[in-house]
Design a protein around this motif. Structure first.
Motif, short mmCIF file in Angstrom:
data_model
loop_
_atom_site.label_atom_id
_atom_site.label_comp_id
_atom_site.label_asym_id
_atom_site.label_seq_id
_atom_site.Cartn_x
_atom_site.Cartn_y
_atom_site.Cartn_z
N PHE A 116 0.90 -1.18 0.01
CA PHE A 116 -0.06 0.13 0.01
C PHE A 116 0.94 1.25 -0.08
O PHE A 116 1.80 1.35 1.02
CB PHE A 116 -0.85 0.12 1.21
CG PHE A 116 -1.78 -1.15 1.41
CD1 PHE A 116 -3.03 -1.22 0.56
CD2 PHE A 116 -1.48 -2.27 2.00
CE1 PHE A 116 -3.85 -2.31 0.72
CE2 PHE A 116 -2.16 -3.57 2.06
CZ PHE A 116 -3.31 -3.47 1.44
N SER A 121 -4.09 5.54 0.82
CA SER A 121 -4.09 4.06 0.60
C SER A 121 -3.89 3.16 1.76
O SER A 121 -4.74 2.28 2.00
CB SER A 121 -2.97 3.74 -0.54
OG SER A 121 -3.23 2.28 -0.63
N ILE A 122 -3.03 3.53 2.76
CA ILE A 122 -2.78 2.80 4.11
C ILE A 122 -3.93 3.06 4.90
O ILE A 122 -4.38 2.00 5.51
CB ILE A 122 -1.51 3.50 4.77
CG1 ILE A 122 -0.36 3.01 3.85
CG2 ILE A 122 -1.22 2.80 6.03
CD1 ILE A 122 0.99 3.65 4.14
N PHE A 125 -6.99 0.68 4.02
CA PHE A 125 -6.85 -0.53 4.28
C PHE A 125 -6.92 -1.06 5.68
O PHE A 125 -7.86 -1.74 5.96
CB PHE A 125 -5.28 -0.95 3.85
CG PHE A 125 -4.87 -2.13 4.76
CD1 PHE A 125 -5.48 -3.35 4.47
CD2 PHE A 125 -3.77 -2.16 5.76
CE1 PHE A 125 -5.08 -4.57 5.02
CE2 PHE A 125 -3.40 -3.09 6.55
CZ PHE A 125 -4.20 -4.39 6.08
#
Length: 223
Positions: A116, A121-122, A125
């Motif tokens: 990621f 994006s992290i 998640f």
């Protein structure tokens, strides 16, 4: 007047009043000893020049430290950044996790094929992770390194309401740097205990792969 007359006059019980002559009156009126005292001299308004000696601070004086409340907060240690990271995930409080992650952070979870990349994006998640699990499932740190200010290693496991969760042991590595006065995570890698434990079969699989690479060297180019 003779001396006898003078003594009789002074010793007389009824001395006659003294009447000065006209010329005596003239002397009394104009004698400088009987005039009014002269006026005092005017007060001078000109002050002498003041000489200032250079100030020499005493050795006992302590310097006063200046506190600037507009400066950035003091840096916390890399270990505390990682601890706060796990604490925010356990509370499902991603707003407290976001400042701990750099904008260009790369997060590798070896369960997934690709890392990621980037804070957004992290966080997406971990947002899915917190949506799937309850706060009853918690990360528990077993050991954490504290010597380095730019790299931290952690071993951990998961617990459900205080009890160990099966197949949940893992170890992670975090690399940090100071960004705009804040220490942030710029790289992370998670290695999680597999649910399926092949045992010695894993060694057999590794031996078979190495045999293929030795037999067909061009296969290594596709790795």
């Amino acid at each position: 007047m003779s001396l006898l007359h003078t003594n009789c006059f002074l010793n007389s019980p009824h001395p006659l009043p003294f009447k000065p002559r006209k010329h005596h009156h003239h002397l009394l009126s104009f004698s400088p000893y009987f005039l009014s005292p002269p006026p005092p001299p005017p007060i001078s308004t000109t002050f002498p020049k003041t000489t200032y000696l250079p100030f020499k601070p005493s050795a006992s004086l302590q310097p006063v430290s200046f506190v600037d409340h507009n400066t950035s907060p003091p840096l916390i240690s890399a270990t505390d950044v990682v601890r706060n990271f796990y604490g925010g995930v356990n509370r499902h409080d991603l707003s407290s996790v976001a400042p701990l992650i750099a904008d260009d952070c790369v997060y590798e979870d070896l369960v997934f094929l690709r890392p990621f990349v980037g804070r957004k994006s992290i966080l997406e998640f971990f947002g899915k992770f917190t949506d799937y699990v309850s706060t009853s499932l918690q990360f528990v740190i077993d050991a954490i390194s504290e010597e380095d200010s730019s790299a931290v290693g952690v071993t951990w496991h998961l617990e459900w309401n205080g009890r160990p969760f099966p197949f949940s042991k893992g170890c992670s590595f975090y690399q940090l740097r100071v960004v705009n006065g804040i220490r942030q995570i710029i790289y992370a890698r998670d290695s999680v205990e597999p649910a399926v434990k092949p045992g010695e079969s894993a060694l057999i699989a590794i031996r078979g792969v190495t045999w293929l690479l030795q037999k067909f060297p061009k296969l290594a180019e596709r790795l």
